[in-house]
Design a protein around this motif. Sequence first.
Motif, PDB file in Angstrom:
ATOM      1  N   SER A 150       6.706  27.311 -12.681  1.00  0.00           N
ATOM      2  CA  SER A 150       6.557  25.924 -12.663  1.00  0.00           C
ATOM      3  C   SER A 150       6.046  25.341 -14.083  1.00  0.00           C
ATOM      4  N   GLY A 151       6.177  24.145 -14.380  1.00  0.00           N
ATOM      5  CA  GLY A 151       5.723  23.930 -15.628  1.00  0.00           C
ATOM      6  C   GLY A 151       5.862  22.597 -16.017  1.00  0.00           C
ATOM      7  N   ALA A 152       5.465  22.024 -17.256  1.00  0.00           N
ATOM      8  CA  ALA A 152       5.537  20.660 -17.419  1.00  0.00           C
ATOM      9  C   ALA A 152       5.201  20.477 -19.083  1.00  0.00           C
ATOM     10  N   ILE A 153       5.759  19.462 -19.660  1.00  0.00           N
ATOM     11  CA  ILE A 153       5.460  19.274 -21.107  1.00  0.00           C
ATOM     12  C   ILE A 153       5.575  17.429 -21.344  1.00  0.00           C
ATOM     13  N   ASN A 154       4.565  17.388 -22.150  1.00  0.00           N
ATOM     14  CA  ASN A 154       4.202  15.847 -22.450  1.00  0.00           C
ATOM     15  C   ASN A 154       5.041  15.646 -24.081  1.00  0.00           C
ATOM     16  N   LEU A 155       6.089  14.616 -24.083  1.00  0.00           N
ATOM     17  CA  LEU A 155       6.188  14.407 -25.343  1.00  0.00           C
ATOM     18  C   LEU A 155       6.398  12.806 -25.549  1.00  0.00           C
ATOM     19  N   PRO A 156       5.385  12.480 -26.438  1.00  0.00           N
ATOM     20  CA  PRO A 156       5.198  11.067 -26.745  1.00  0.00           C
ATOM     21  C   PRO A 156       6.127  10.454 -27.809  1.00  0.00           C
ATOM     22  N   LEU A 157       7.141   9.775 -27.355  1.00  0.00           N
ATOM     23  CA  LEU A 157       8.198   9.287 -28.320  1.00  0.00           C
ATOM     24  C   LEU A 157       7.821   8.070 -29.162  1.00  0.00           C
ATOM     25  N   SER A 158       6.878   7.421 -28.887  1.00  0.00           N
ATOM     26  CA  SER A 158       6.361   6.314 -29.967  1.00  0.00           C
ATOM     27  C   SER A 158       5.123   6.010 -29.301  1.00  0.00           C
ATOM     28  N   ASP A 159       4.350   5.108 -30.067  1.00  0.00           N
ATOM     29  CA  ASP A 159       3.004   4.475 -29.899  1.00  0.00           C
ATOM     30  C   ASP A 159       3.008   4.002 -28.383  1.00  0.00           C
ATOM     31  N   ASN A 160       4.102   3.421 -28.047  1.00  0.00           N
ATOM     32  CA  ASN A 160       4.093   2.578 -26.533  1.00  0.00           C
ATOM     33  C   ASN A 160       5.234   3.261 -25.610  1.00  0.00           C
ATOM     34  N   LEU A 161       5.796   4.504 -25.996  1.00  0.00           N
ATOM     35  CA  LEU A 161       6.793   5.014 -24.958  1.00  0.00           C
ATOM     36  C   LEU A 161       6.327   6.618 -24.664  1.00  0.00           C
ATOM     37  N   ARG A 162       5.994   7.056 -23.874  1.00  0.00           N
ATOM     38  CA  ARG A 162       5.912   8.308 -23.506  1.00  0.00           C
ATOM     39  C   ARG A 162       6.718   8.848 -22.446  1.00  0.00           C
ATOM     40  N   SER A 163       6.785  10.256 -22.422  1.00  0.00           N
ATOM     41  CA  SER A 163       7.842  11.159 -21.590  1.00  0.00           C
ATOM     42  C   SER A 163       6.913  12.115 -21.197  1.00  0.00           C
ATOM     43  N   ARG A 164       7.467  12.853 -19.668  1.00  0.00           N
ATOM     44  CA  ARG A 164       6.934  13.944 -19.366  1.00  0.00           C
ATOM     45  C   ARG A 164       7.807  14.788 -18.620  1.00  0.00           C
ATOM     46  N   PHE A 165       8.161  16.003 -18.702  1.00  0.00           N
ATOM     47  CA  PHE A 165       9.265  16.590 -18.352  1.00  0.00           C
ATOM     48  C   PHE A 165       8.628  18.025 -17.333  1.00  0.00           C
ATOM     49  N   ALA A 166       9.284  17.891 -16.150  1.00  0.00           N
ATOM     50  CA  ALA A 166       8.723  19.001 -15.167  1.00  0.00           C
ATOM     51  C   ALA A 166       9.653  19.670 -14.395  1.00  0.00           C
ATOM     52  N   PHE A 167       9.461  20.934 -13.984  1.00  0.00           N
ATOM     53  CA  PHE A 167      10.447  21.773 -13.411  1.00  0.00           C
ATOM     54  C   PHE A 167       9.611  22.728 -12.461  1.00  0.00           C
ATOM     55  N   ALA A 168      10.145  23.354 -11.483  1.00  0.00           N
ATOM     56  CA  ALA A 168       9.888  24.234 -10.722  1.00  0.00           C
ATOM     57  C   ALA A 168      10.984  25.021 -10.093  1.00  0.00           C
ATOM     58  N   SER A 169      10.753  26.344  -9.702  1.00  0.00           N
ATOM     59  CA  SER A 169      11.825  27.156  -9.302  1.00  0.00           C
ATOM     60  C   SER A 169      11.197  28.397  -8.474  1.00  0.00           C
ATOM     61  N   LEU A 170      11.992  28.712  -7.443  1.00  0.00           N
ATOM     62  CA  LEU A 170      11.460  29.710  -6.386  1.00  0.00           C
ATOM     63  C   LEU A 170      12.568  30.585  -5.925  1.00  0.00           C
ATOM     64  N   LYS A 171      12.478  31.952  -6.342  1.00  0.00           N
ATOM     65  CA  LYS A 171      13.373  32.883  -5.631  1.00  0.00           C
ATOM     66  C   LYS A 171      12.536  33.754  -4.739  1.00  0.00           C
ATOM     67  N   ARG A 172      13.081  33.959  -3.747  1.00  0.00           N
ATOM     68  CA  ARG A 172      12.244  34.756  -2.602  1.00  0.00           C
ATOM     69  C   ARG A 172      13.284  35.425  -1.692  1.00  0.00           C
ATOM     70  N   GLY A 173      12.920  36.830  -1.458  1.00  0.00           N
ATOM     71  CA  GLY A 173      13.769  37.295  -0.447  1.00  0.00           C
ATOM     72  C   GLY A 173      13.565  37.127   1.212  1.00  0.00           C
ATOM     73  N   GLY A 174      14.406  37.231   1.950  1.00  0.00           N
ATOM     74  CA  GLY A 174      13.910  36.894   3.580  1.00  0.00           C
ATOM     75  C   GLY A 174      12.983  37.724   3.990  1.00  0.00           C
ATOM     76  N   PHE A 175      12.085  37.425   4.905  1.00  0.00           N
ATOM     77  CA  PHE A 175      11.191  38.447   5.799  1.00  0.00           C
ATOM     78  C   PHE A 175      11.328  38.417   6.952  1.00  0.00           C
ATOM     79  N   VAL A 176      12.621  37.661   7.518  1.00  0.00           N
ATOM     80  CA  VAL A 176      12.814  37.630   8.938  1.00  0.00           C
ATOM     81  C   VAL A 176      14.195  38.432   9.128  1.00  0.00           C
ATOM     82  N   ASP A 186      15.710  33.767   5.816  1.00  0.00           N
ATOM     83  CA  ASP A 186      14.741  32.781   5.356  1.00  0.00           C
ATOM     84  C   ASP A 186      14.387  33.131   4.098  1.00  0.00           C
ATOM     85  N   ASP A 187      15.421  33.208   3.183  1.00  0.00           N
ATOM     86  CA  ASP A 187      15.078  33.608   1.787  1.00  0.00           C
ATOM     87  C   ASP A 187      15.069  32.059   1.171  1.00  0.00           C
TER      88      ASP A 187
END
Length: 201
Positions: A150-176, A186-187
Amino acid sequence: EEVIVTALRKETNLQNTAITITAISSEDMEIKQLENFEDLQFAVPTLTFAKSPYSGSGISLRGIGNFAIGNTSSESIGYFWNGQTASISGLYEAELFDVERVEVLRGPQGTLFGSGTTGGAVQMLTKRPDADVGGYVKVDLAEYDSTRLSGAINLPLSDNLRSRFAFASLKRGGFVTNNYDGRDLDDRDTMSGRVSFEWDY
């Protein structure tokens, strides 16, 4: 520490808000390791969460909930994402990432949140873009070949415009284990992303 909530559709101090409410900040979520919606039931009194048939999910507060199947049934607990009504059907598989805070309101909330909130409401508020460039990346490794990013990054584009990009990823094997053919069930293999913009006009 002063805790600001938006349970009344405006910013108020938690101690001065006349509603039974539990607010969990991003710092608390990190300390308590609240990584998905199912984990919230271990941090919020009277909240329970479970997988319902097919691809659905169910929330209950103070024993009030709705696990019925069909379009004719209405929800008892409202779920809101940044102030907008959201579906709870996919919450069982969803990851909580880059969240500012979670607000859980117990009791009827129909006056401010509309129908489907006779038992209460749950609000998810994500982190907003800010004027500073920066971000973070978090990696969790665990058993069953589990890799969570997971992560995120802030990128101000101008004095009055701001942006934020966020992501998440999950990979897991099953345990049932399926006793019939020996397969693991249940992976998880999920990816999520969010782009936010904030403009001062």
